[in-house]
Write an enzyme that holds these catalytic residues in place. Structure first.
Site, PDB file in Angstrom:
ATOM      1  N   GLY A  46     -64.557 -35.402  46.787  1.00  0.00           N
ATOM      2  CA  GLY A  46     -63.343 -34.836  46.189  1.00  0.00           C
ATOM      3  C   GLY A  46     -62.788 -33.668  46.982  1.00  0.00           C
ATOM      4  O   GLY A  46     -61.574 -33.543  47.170  1.00  0.00           O
ATOM      5  N   CYS A  47     -63.675 -32.813  47.465  1.00  0.00           N
ATOM      6  CA  CYS A  47     -63.246 -31.631  48.217  1.00  0.00           C
ATOM      7  C   CYS A  47     -62.640 -32.021  49.566  1.00  0.00           C
ATOM      8  O   CYS A  47     -61.661 -31.424  50.011  1.00  0.00           O
ATOM      9  CB  CYS A  47     -64.415 -30.669  48.405  1.00  0.00           C
ATOM     10  SG  CYS A  47     -65.059 -30.072  46.822  1.00  0.00           S
ATOM     11  N   THR A  48     -63.228 -33.032  50.181  1.00  0.00           N
ATOM     12  CA  THR A  48     -62.696 -33.517  51.461  1.00  0.00           C
ATOM     13  C   THR A  48     -61.306 -34.110  51.246  1.00  0.00           C
ATOM     14  O   THR A  48     -60.372 -33.803  51.999  1.00  0.00           O
ATOM     15  CB  THR A  48     -63.651 -34.554  52.081  1.00  0.00           C
ATOM     16  OG1 THR A  48     -64.919 -33.922  52.308  1.00  0.00           O
ATOM     17  CG2 THR A  48     -63.101 -35.099  53.387  1.00  0.00           C
TER      18      THR A  48
END
Length: 157
Positions: A46-48
């Site tokens: 998700g962060c990527t």
């Protein structure tokens, strides 16, 4: 839990380390609009996706006169690897110290996942106006379509 900040609140001053060993603080953005997005951890799915989405839209944010800054508790070295691995163009900062900005504004909180309880950053985005006041807050962000939604809000500011 949601951030302790709401629209209209002054955003607290901060100084955080950047991946190149420098620092960034709120005064660096005086007179500019800023999107400050807090995310849990470098190199997680998700962060990527979120960092890549903001990177893809960076030229549109710039055209709208909006600066971007991503923040997590990861070290400057981890940020360097994250930037290189995914060719990120969005600036990142490290809020590693205990009692740092994410603690102060309520985005560092107890989380639960698969029955395990731990401390972590709740994905939260702030749109800050030219006077350093919070214009909008997105709590518990869902990544899909988020960067586009933030861009539209920033354009209307």
């Amino acid at each position: 839990m949601s951030s302790t900040l709401e629209a209209g609140d002054p955003f607290p001053d901060f100084t955080m380390e950047t991946p190149d060993g420098g620092t960034v603080n709120l005064a660096d953005f005086k007179g500019k609009k800023l999107v400050l997005f807090f995310y849990p951890k470098d190199n997680t799915p998700g962060c990527t996706t979120e960092a890549k989405d903001f990177t893809a839209l960076k030229p549109k944010f710039e055209k709208a006169g909006v600066e971007l800054l991503g923040v997590s508790k990861d070290s400057a070295k981890k940020h360097q690897n994250f930037i290189a691995k995914h060719d990120l163009k969005t600036p990142l900062a490290t809020d590693a110290e205990k009692g740092g900005l994410s603690d102060l504004i309520g985005v560092w909180t107890e989380k639960k996942n698969y029955g395990r309880t731990y401390m972590g950053i709740v994905r939260t985005t702030f749109l800050i106006d030219e006077q350093g006041k919070v214009a909008r807050v997105w709590n518990k962000v869902r990544v899909k379509g988020h960067a586009e939604e933030v861009l539209e809000a920033a354009r209307s500011l």
